[in-house]
Design an enzyme around this catalytic site. Structure first.
Site, PDB file in Angstrom:
ATOM      1  NE  ARG B 267      -3.941  -2.298   1.695  1.00 30.37           N
ATOM      2  CZ  ARG B 267      -4.527  -3.139   2.537  1.00 30.37           C
ATOM      3  NH1 ARG B 267      -4.300  -3.060   3.836  1.00 30.37           N
ATOM      4  NH2 ARG B 267      -5.354  -4.057   2.081  1.00 30.37           N
ATOM      5  CG  PHE B 403      -4.184  -2.989  -8.127  1.00 28.08           C
ATOM      6  CD1 PHE B 403      -3.812  -1.749  -7.692  1.00 28.08           C
ATOM      7  CD2 PHE B 403      -3.616  -3.485  -9.312  1.00 28.08           C
ATOM      8  CE1 PHE B 403      -2.887  -0.990  -8.400  1.00 28.08           C
ATOM      9  CE2 PHE B 403      -2.693  -2.743 -10.023  1.00 28.08           C
ATOM     10  CZ  PHE B 403      -2.330  -1.497  -9.563  1.00 28.08           C
ATOM     11  CD  GLU B 404      -0.883  -3.767  -3.795  1.00 31.15           C
ATOM     12  OE1 GLU B 404      -0.179  -4.138  -4.732  1.00 31.15           O
ATOM     13  OE2 GLU B 404      -0.779  -4.247  -2.652  1.00 31.15           O
ATOM     14  N   GLY B 405      -6.306  -3.981  -2.178  1.00 28.34           N
ATOM     15  CA  GLY B 405      -7.440  -3.691  -1.294  1.00 28.34           C
ATOM     16  C   GLY B 405      -8.197  -2.508  -1.862  1.00 28.34           C
TER      17      GLY B 405
END
Lengths: 257, 595
Positions: B267, B403-405
């Site tokens: 993140r 993406f990445e949560g």
């Protein structure tokens, strides 16, 4: 083999240039700086020669403290040590004084080869390398586009006019001025950047007599090309004569055909 | 290069919400060492010289070229920068990692490829692999010889990653695991050699594995994506694929720890990449606005365009302040954890700031989307044409919010993580909320502070915004107790306020530090940016709090809270029009992003 590379810091090529109030140079306040392009190629040539022949690459640069970034960058790319000739306002002296200061600073190095760019991206005199060679008593070759030291003797390829080239055999020590774009310049590696921290940068003052060497030229005024708008009627109503006159003007005045 | 590690005391994760920091305590880009700056230069030169000119070929799925570029980047040290030297890396600090991430962001496609290679595809092995696996894989990943991918998501489990259906079973002789299942959206799927795969052992034990490409492991066709078309994204089918037990990551059943901890790193790296993209978008927008003439003038001379350029610059600069402040925190914590030197304690040091990492992901991805959107607008009709860079930037930017949560998941994580830390006694949120409640109930004297220090008014706004965040969070916690997790809209509202608090304070501290070291004149435009940002942020905070409070409170209580809110968000507006013009003018003069 010891190779000295003379490198100059110049304004970034993407910068928007403004003439300063005195009309002697450009406003430097907003500018960022980088290495003069052909000096970068000179360094690359030096590093390649060192990889083949062994030895040492010494970088020499003239100017205020900000020049350190050019020096550090050269060390990160693989140069072994550096000489920084420190002095304010020295970057605006003429090519003779510049060459004299540089020559005196590297004279003791007794280099086998001195490399530099063929001309700087700011003043663009194209004389510094040549004059330095003369002052150091070295033979020189200019606009070099290939350096071949695979055999006993140093051979260099020079760029002539109209697509002609010339191979030259040089005796060393000598000085070469290098053309831009002749190779793929390496990037500084992270390892090189960290290693550069430990490399020597020797700060020296310009030799007293060199700085006072006197100017053979002075800049009178710097200005942007003046734009002019002018209308001319050609041929006095005769289209054929007008066309001929137009062709003549395009050829001889505008020089576009 | 651990410039920030001096005192052996860490700043508690999440404490930005309840504590005050001094400018000296935060790390800012102005604190970069000379080596940091040189790393930034070389990484930028590599991206501009090698990658960006070839983006069209990458978009034609030339994975041979992608592999070559990864290897070239690897030779320069970009993959192994923060990897310990014993595994072939350079052992540099996290700040360097952020700087490289920023440069990679100049090509979103290549940043995605490298993000898998040097981030989520490498770090699980580095932090959770057996010593044998680390020695076997990490040095070859660092040189780019092996390309990696991270396979977590499945068709039916995205945000709900732990619902994965892929299975792994131990072979009868106990020497290897056999994996079966299908994964989706795998970056580098088309040409990766080594995969970090998550699967369930014995039906329910979610576990991570290293799996080499082999017969039985097949990638699907390239996905037809909206953007980042120059990165490979495929499905992955695992049909009785074998991997030796040494390739187990961490412990059986503890795969969730890997997935979540690695995402924390992913993140902040994603935030850094967004920031690099924003700098480029801003510079290109300035250049275009200077070149494009309408009504006989460059469009950069019009206030409407200046507003956009200034806002792009402001968000870029504030985003950058957030990234390096957080990386500075992580670096300090790692410096303390370095005594233990094991991977677990390093990950704990990073996990300490999980809420900050989530905030960075959300804020930077949305700032980047704003910049991309305004870039298209500045380019006008040409912005809509694929022959100009704005169109690609716009499409490429959109994935960052997914993406990445997803940004929704990350938003909801932030208050959740802070509350959990409070419950565990790590963060003194509850006493702070109690003190605030006491303040609300006691009579208020008019404040007589005549603080004339730099950005004193903005600092007060940020302090008060913290109170607003506590008020909303406290009221919500009181009302819903454990059921707060189900109240997504409330969580999102609280999260938006918390993120603005972190952004405002980070920007203020950066500008104050800059003004202190280089003088207020040099920092004048940075101060402008902070004033503009805080002026708008406090309006967002007020609106978010008003709507959220109205959803969780009523009657007298609501009236009391709204009165307090009004007091906390009282703001005399600055002249943002003039400030934005000044911010834009400096860039218009220099023809690029200059902050």
């Amino acid at each position: 083999m010891k190779i000295v590379v003379l490198m100059k810091q110049v304004p970034n090529r993407d910068a928007i240039l403004r003439v300063n109030r005195e009309e002697k140079w450009i406003e430097e306040g907003d500018l960022s700086f980088e290495v003069s392009e052909s000096d970068g190629y000179a360094l690359e040539e030096a590093l390649r020669l060192k990889e083949k022949k062994g030895g040492e690459v010494v970088v020499c640069s003239l100017g205020p403290q900000r020049v350190k970034s050019v020096i550090k960058d050269a060390l990160a790319r693989g140069a072994d040590r550096a000489i920084h000739i420190l002095g304010d306002n020295l970057e605006h002296v003429g090519p003779f004084a510049t060459a004299k200061i540089l020559a005196e600073a590297i004279r003791e190095e007794q280099a086998d080869l001195v490399l530099t760019g063929l001309q700087s991206d700011d003043y663009g005199y194209g004389q510094t390398g040549v004059i330095a060679a003369e002052l150091l008593g070295l033979p020189h070759a200019t606009i070099v586009i290939e350096v071949d030291y695979s055999g006993e003797q140093l051979r260099v390829k020079r760029e002539l006019e109209s697509g002609w080239y010339q191979w030259y055999t040089m005796r060393t020590p000598c000085l070469l001025t290098i053309q831009s774009g002749i190779s793929q310049i390496r990037y500084a590696t992270l390892k090189g950047i960290m290693a550069a921290k430990k490399k020597e940068i020797r700060e020296v003052q310009p030799a007293a007599d060199a700085a006072a060497a006197g100017e053979f030229q002075t800049v009178t005024r710097i200005y942007l090309p003046l734009k002019q708008k002018q209308t001319q009627f050609l041929g006095d109503g005769d289209a054929k004569r007008g066309a001929a006159q137009l062709a003549e003007k395009l050829r001889n005045e505008a020089r576009v055909i | 290069m651990s410039a920030v590690v001096e005192e052996k005391k860490i700043i508690v994760g999440g404490s930005f919400l309840i504590e005050e920091r001094t400018p000296e305590e935060v790390f800012t880009p102005e604190d970069f060492t000379e080596e940091h700056r040189m790393i930034a230069d070389t990484a930028r030169q590599f991206m501009d010289g090698e990658v960006r000119p070839r983006i069209d070929d990458l978009e034609k799925k030339d994975w041979k070229l992608a592999r070559e570029l990864v290897q070239k980047g690897a030779e320069l040290g970009f993959i192994g920068a923060t990897v310990p030297e014993e595994y072939g890396g350079l052992g540099l600090d996290q700040i360097s990692g952020g700087i490289i991430g920023e440069a990679l962001g100049r090509s979103a496609s290549f940043a995605t490829t490298m993000g898998a290679q040097g981030g989520i595809g490498l770090l699980p092995i580095l932090y959770y692999g057996t010593e044998e696996a680390k020695r076997k894989y990490v040095p070859r990943i660092v040189t780019g010889e092996l390309i990696t991918a991270y396979a977590l998501t499945e068709a039916g489990s995205g945000s709900d990653a732990l619902a994965a259906k892929a299975t792994a079973r131990l072979s009868e002789d106990g020497t290897h695991y056999v994996l079966k299942g299908e994964k989706m959206w795998i970056t580098n799927g088309g040409f990766a050699d080594v995969f970090v795969v998550f699967a369930k052992v014995d039906g329910d034990k979610f576990t991570g594995f290293i799996v080499e490409r082999q017969e039985g492991l097949a990638n699907g066709a390239e996905e037809h994506k909206m953007g980042i078309k120059g990165s490979s994204t495929t499905a992955l089918a695992l049909d009785n694929v074998r991997t030796p037990v040494e390739n187990l990551l961490g412990e059986v059943g503890k795969g969730h720890k890997i997935a979540f901890n690695i995402l924390n790193i992913g993140r902040f790296k994603l935030g850094a990449m967004c920031c690099g993209g924003m700098k480029l978008m801003t510079s290109e927008s300035v250049r275009y606005a200077n070149e494009r003439h309408q009504f006989g003038k460059p469009i950069s001379s019009f206030g409407a365009i200046k507003h956009k350029l200034a806002e792009m610059a402001t968000r870029t600069w504030v985003g950058e302040a957030l990234i390096y402040r957080t990386l500075g925190l992580i670096e300090s914590a790692l410096g303390v954890a370095a005594d233990a030197a094991d991977a677990e304690s390093k990950l704990r040091a990073i996990e300490e700031y999980a809420a900050e990492c989530s905030a960075i992901k959300v804020i930077l991805s949305e700032f980047a989307d704003y910049c991309a959107d305004e870039m298209v607008q500045i380019y006008g009709g040409y912005g809509y044409s694929a022959d100009y860079p704005a169109e690609r930037a716009y499409r490429d930017s959109r994935i960052n919010r997914i993406f990445e949560g997803t940004n929704e998941i990350n938003r909801m994580l932030i208050p959740g993580m802070l509350m959990r830390r409070a419950m565990a006694g790590k963060l003194a949120l509850l006493p702070a909320a109690q003190a605030l409640m006491d303040e609300l109930l006691s009579p208020q004297l008019p404040s007589l502070d005549e603080d004339e220090s730099v950005l004193a008014a903005e600092a007060k706004l940020a302090r008060n915004a913290k109170k607003v965040a506590l008020m909303v969070l406290g009221t919500a916690a009181q009302k819903y107790m454990a059921a707060l997790a189900e109240e997504q809209e409330v969580l999102l509202g609280a999260s938006n306020i918390i993120m603005d608090v972190y952004a405002m304070e980070s920007a203020i501290l950066r500008a104050q530090k800059l003004a202190a070291s280089q003088g207020e004149d040099t920092a004048a435009l940075h101060l402008d940016m902070v004033r503009v940002f805080c002026n708008d942020a406090v309006e967002r905070v007020e609106a978010e709090a008003r709507n959220t409070l109205a959803a969780i409170s009523e009657g007298d209580e609501l009236r009391t809270l709204l009165a307090a809110l009004k007091r906390f968000t009282k703001n005399t507006p600055t002249n943002t029009v003039a400030a934005r013009r000044r911010i834009a003018d400096a860039m218009i003069r220099a023809n690029r992003y200059v902050y």
